[in-house]
Design a protein around this motif. Sequence first.
Motif, PDB file in Angstrom:
ATOM      1  N   GLY A 176      31.607   2.823  11.295  1.00 21.00           N
ATOM      2  CA  GLY A 176      30.305   2.103  11.068  1.00 21.00           C
ATOM      3  C   GLY A 176      29.572   2.966   9.724  1.00 21.00           C
ATOM      4  N   LEU A 177      28.380   2.633   9.512  1.00 19.84           N
ATOM      5  CA  LEU A 177      27.682   3.489   8.578  1.00 19.84           C
ATOM      6  C   LEU A 177      26.038   3.344   8.999  1.00 19.84           C
ATOM      7  CD1 LEU A 177      28.710   0.879   5.832  1.00 19.84           C
ATOM      8  CD2 LEU A 177      29.009   3.513   5.653  1.00 19.84           C
ATOM      9  N   SER A 178      25.933   4.634  10.064  1.00 22.79           N
ATOM     10  CA  SER A 178      24.839   4.926  10.179  1.00 22.79           C
ATOM     11  C   SER A 178      24.441   6.369   9.983  1.00 22.79           C
ATOM     12  CB  SER A 178      24.717   4.509  11.769  1.00 22.79           C
ATOM     13  OG  SER A 178      25.638   5.429  12.514  1.00 22.79           O
ATOM     14  N   CYS A 179      24.948   7.307  10.768  1.00 18.30           N
ATOM     15  CA  CYS A 179      24.545   8.598  10.712  1.00 18.30           C
ATOM     16  C   CYS A 179      25.233   9.474   9.993  1.00 18.30           C
ATOM     17  CB  CYS A 179      24.662   9.474  12.118  1.00 18.30           C
ATOM     18  SG  CYS A 179      26.875   9.570  12.719  1.00 18.30           S
ATOM     19  N   SER A 180      26.319   8.948   8.945  1.00 18.25           N
ATOM     20  CA  SER A 180      26.886   9.615   7.986  1.00 18.25           C
ATOM     21  C   SER A 180      26.677   9.504   6.585  1.00 18.25           C
ATOM     22  CB  SER A 180      28.617   9.659   8.192  1.00 18.25           C
ATOM     23  OG  SER A 180      28.918   8.023   7.742  1.00 18.25           O
ATOM     24  N   LEU A 181      25.559   8.564   6.522  1.00 17.02           N
ATOM     25  CA  LEU A 181      25.273   8.242   5.144  1.00 17.02           C
ATOM     26  C   LEU A 181      24.288   9.655   4.431  1.00 17.02           C
ATOM     27  CD1 LEU A 181      23.760   4.555   5.846  1.00 17.02           C
ATOM     28  CD2 LEU A 181      25.900   5.337   4.773  1.00 17.02           C
ATOM     29  N   ALA A 182      24.331   9.329   2.979  1.00 21.45           N
ATOM     30  CA  ALA A 182      23.736  10.340   2.362  1.00 21.45           C
ATOM     31  C   ALA A 182      22.383  10.754   2.846  1.00 21.45           C
ATOM     32  CB  ALA A 182      23.746  10.094   0.903  1.00 21.45           C
ATOM     33  N   ASP A 183      21.578   9.643   3.288  1.00 18.50           N
ATOM     34  CA  ASP A 183      20.174   9.782   3.524  1.00 18.50           C
ATOM     35  C   ASP A 183      19.826  10.508   5.089  1.00 18.50           C
ATOM     36  OD1 ASP A 183      20.853   7.475   4.608  1.00 18.50           O
ATOM     37  OD2 ASP A 183      19.062   6.564   4.121  1.00 18.50           O
ATOM     38  N   LYS A 184      20.977  10.706   5.638  1.00 19.90           N
ATOM     39  CA  LYS A 184      21.083  11.091   7.158  1.00 19.90           C
ATOM     40  C   LYS A 184      21.598  12.483   7.237  1.00 19.90           C
ATOM     41  CE  LYS A 184      19.531   7.173   8.700  1.00 19.90           C
ATOM     42  NZ  LYS A 184      18.526   6.773   9.074  1.00 19.90           N
ATOM     43  N   ILE A 185      22.248  13.097   6.020  1.00 15.70           N
ATOM     44  CA  ILE A 185      22.823  14.382   5.770  1.00 15.70           C
ATOM     45  C   ILE A 185      21.783  15.349   6.294  1.00 15.70           C
ATOM     46  CG2 ILE A 185      22.547  15.042   3.631  1.00 15.70           C
ATOM     47  CD1 ILE A 185      25.671  15.772   5.314  1.00 15.70           C
ATOM     48  N   LYS A 186      22.248  16.523   7.247  1.00 18.97           N
ATOM     49  CA  LYS A 186      21.523  17.468   7.825  1.00 18.97           C
ATOM     50  C   LYS A 186      21.778  18.690   7.068  1.00 18.97           C
ATOM     51  CE  LYS A 186      20.839  14.774  11.871  1.00 18.97           C
ATOM     52  NZ  LYS A 186      21.476  14.774  13.427  1.00 18.97           N
ATOM     53  N   LEU A 187      20.939  19.145   6.089  1.00 17.67           N
ATOM     54  CA  LEU A 187      21.195  20.148   5.347  1.00 17.67           C
ATOM     55  C   LEU A 187      20.445  21.484   6.234  1.00 17.67           C
ATOM     56  CD1 LEU A 187      20.466  19.084   1.667  1.00 17.67           C
ATOM     57  CD2 LEU A 187      22.753  19.306   2.664  1.00 17.67           C
TER      58      LEU A 187
END
Length: 187
Positions: A176-187
Amino acid sequence: MNVSGFAFRAYKVKPLLINAVGKRFLQATSAKMVKVGDQIPNVTLFEDLPTNSINLRDLSKGKKIIVFAVPGAFTPGCSKTHLPGYVSKSDELKSQGVSEIICVSVNDPFVMAAWAKDQKTSGKVRLLADPKAALANAMDLTVDIAPLGGVRSKRYSMVVEDGKITSLQVEPDATGLSCSLADKIKL
């Protein structure tokens, strides 16, 4: 939709690939899966050509990098949403201390090079091929998607700092496309 003899249904909450008799093509995550704090596996990936090998652990030495994986190059979710999100946010992510953004897929290097050209990723996101699923297997992040040729990588994103995984988001349903998207990345 029917593709190569398989019927598929898309679910809005958790998209799954299902064949005509209702068998799921996804596997459960095991206890061996990599986790935050683990070293990135010492595996060889390929960029553009089979002769251009890249060791992900070496690539991350002394740097902060983002690595995200997709089930397949040129697939709809990967080409329309996942990769383009990282391409469009690459400058913003790099301004936050990220040295490299790497997209990995279980494809051959020629396919990944063609996809990079198609998606205009030059200078933004490097596309690395994992033709034998070496990275996906070493991290225990494989999924069997028969219509795409069998074993592929689960969809995930992670931050690696000096070889150590500091952030990891694995899609709960593997594709799916939820937590791994660019706007969800946890730096």
